[in-house]
Design an enzyme around this catalytic site. Structure first.
Site, short mmCIF file in Angstrom:
data_model
loop_
_atom_site.label_atom_id
_atom_site.label_comp_id
_atom_site.label_asym_id
_atom_site.label_seq_id
_atom_site.Cartn_x
_atom_site.Cartn_y
_atom_site.Cartn_z
CG ASN A 9 -1.81 1.12 1.33
OD1 ASN A 9 -1.41 2.24 1.04
ND2 ASN A 9 -3.04 0.88 1.74
CG ASP A 11 -2.94 4.78 0.50
OD1 ASP A 11 -3.01 4.79 -0.73
OD2 ASP A 11 -3.78 4.19 1.22
CG HIS A 12 0.88 6.19 4.76
ND1 HIS A 12 -0.01 7.21 4.98
CD2 HIS A 12 0.28 5.07 5.21
CE1 HIS A 12 -1.10 6.73 5.56
NE2 HIS A 12 -0.94 5.43 5.71
NE ARG A 20 9.16 20.86 1.93
CZ ARG A 20 10.48 20.91 2.04
NH1 ARG A 20 11.05 20.47 3.14
NH2 ARG A 20 11.22 21.42 1.08
CG HIS A 45 -8.16 4.21 0.84
ND1 HIS A 45 -8.38 4.02 2.18
CD2 HIS A 45 -9.34 4.61 0.33
CE1 HIS A 45 -9.65 4.27 2.46
NE2 HIS A 45 -10.25 4.65 1.35
NE ARG A 47 -8.26 7.36 4.16
CZ ARG A 47 -9.15 7.02 5.09
NH1 ARG A 47 -10.24 7.74 5.27
NH2 ARG A 47 -8.96 5.97 5.85
NE ARG A 51 -7.42 11.37 5.25
CZ ARG A 51 -7.96 10.75 6.30
NH1 ARG A 51 -7.24 9.97 7.06
NH2 ARG A 51 -9.22 10.91 6.60
CG HIS A 52 -3.43 8.82 1.44
ND1 HIS A 52 -4.26 8.13 0.60
CD2 HIS A 52 -3.75 8.44 2.70
CE1 HIS A 52 -5.05 7.37 1.35
NE2 HIS A 52 -4.78 7.54 2.61
CD GLU A 72 -7.21 0.04 0.98
OE1 GLU A 72 -7.68 0.91 1.72
OE2 GLU A 72 -6.14 -0.51 1.17
CB THR A 102 -5.53 4.30 9.17
OG1 THR A 102 -5.41 3.24 8.23
CG2 THR A 102 -5.57 3.72 10.58
CB THR A 103 -9.50 1.57 6.85
OG1 THR A 103 -9.00 2.27 5.71
CG2 THR A 103 -10.89 1.05 6.56
CD GLU A 154 -6.91 -6.24 2.46
OE1 GLU A 154 -7.01 -6.07 1.23
OE2 GLU A 154 -6.14 -5.58 3.19
CG HIS A 194 -5.50 -1.77 9.00
ND1 HIS A 194 -5.06 -1.20 10.16
CD2 HIS A 194 -6.01 -0.76 8.26
CE1 HIS A 194 -5.31 0.08 10.13
NE2 HIS A 194 -5.89 0.39 8.99
N GLY A 195 -2.10 -2.83 9.81
CA GLY A 195 -1.30 -2.86 11.03
C GLY A 195 -0.22 -3.93 11.04
N GLY A 216 1.29 -1.49 4.31
CA GLY A 216 1.66 -0.15 3.89
C GLY A 216 2.51 0.59 4.88
#
Ligand code: PXP
Length: 240
Positions: A9, A11-12, A20, A45, A47, A51-52, A72, A102-103, A154, A194-195, A216
């Site tokens: 993932n 996204d980040h 920036r 994802h 959103r 946001r990402h 996603e 996060t989700t 998932e 997730h996590g 991710g």
């Protein structure tokens, strides 16, 4: 059993870039590096608040066709249209709250049945798009997912990941194992995410009915210390 796939993932990477308002980190370069490291797919994802990942990131990634894209998305008409227009390899429907970082949990399939049915009906007109639902390890949710005709579920591993830190994860791991085996026996592909991180992932890798992990945040975080290629090598080593 199918060999375990790794989806990353990204996204980040976009979160960092956006912070920036820069044009780099280039997500196409990220995708190329992941391909070089034999990652199997990329998850993004899109959103509601962008946001990402932004719309043009998704378009560029699909067009560049470097790795299969797993989109996603929340079960909304806006996302359905984007998904049908861009035709990513797969789409995973997730719940979405504006205020969450996060989700936070899996989809409540039961209370969203008619909306999910209609969204999935439309997406499945594009036969090549694989569909999945992000759900908790819950037999009732899995039965409903099967009824909705998705290719995969998932399993949300967020609760397991939090409990792992407290050393109290055994019950949740058992739930995930039973849910994964149940879904697999129903003929669903079983993914998890997730996590997950380098400390807690091994227990999930050991569940043979799970065929794909989507990871991710921990990959991005560990890359600061070890570099992206090395982090993927660490995950691959655990998975093999
Ligand atoms: N899978 C799904 C469906 C998700 O929503 C997320 C988080 O966006 C992930 C996997 C990856 O979670 P993490 O970033 O905690 O590894």
């Amino acid at each position: 059993m199918k060999k375990l796939s790794l989806g990353v993932n990204i996204d980040h990477f976009a979160t960092l870039r956006n912070q920036r308002k820069e044009v780099y980190i280039d997500l196409i370069d990220v995708a190329k590096t992941l391909k070089k490291m034999d990652v199997n797919s990329i998850t993004v994802h899109l959103r509601e608040d962008r946001r990402h990942i932004k719309d043009n990131d998704l378009e560029n990634l699909v067009k560049a066709n470097i790795l299969p894209i797993n989109l996603e998305m929340a079960p909304t008409n806006e996302m359905k249209k984007i998904c049908k227009t861009l035709s990513p390899f797969a789409c995973c429907i997730v719940p979405e709250k504006r205020s969450e970082l996060t989700t936070e949990g899996g989809l409540d399939v039961k209370n969203n049945l008619s909306n999910l049915e209609s969204i999935l009906f439309d997406i499945k007109q594009k036969k090549q798009i694989r569909t999945s639902l992000f759900i908790e390890p819950d037999m009732n949710q899995i039965k409903l997912a099967k009824k909705l005709g998705v290719n995969a579920i998932e399993i949300h591993t967020g609760k397991y990941s939090n409990l792992f830190e407290e050393g109290k994860y055994n019950n949740e791991l058992k739930k995930i194992t039973e849910a994964a085996n149940f879904a697999h026996n129903l003929g669903l592909e079983v993914h998890a995410g997730h996590g997950l991180n380098l400390r807690n992932v091994k227990n999930i890798i050991d569940i043979k009915s799970i065929s794909e992990l989507n990871i991710g945040y921990s990959i991005v975080a560990q890359s600061i210390f070890s570099g992206l290629e090395n982090v993927i090598k660490m995950y691959k080593k655990l998975m093999n």
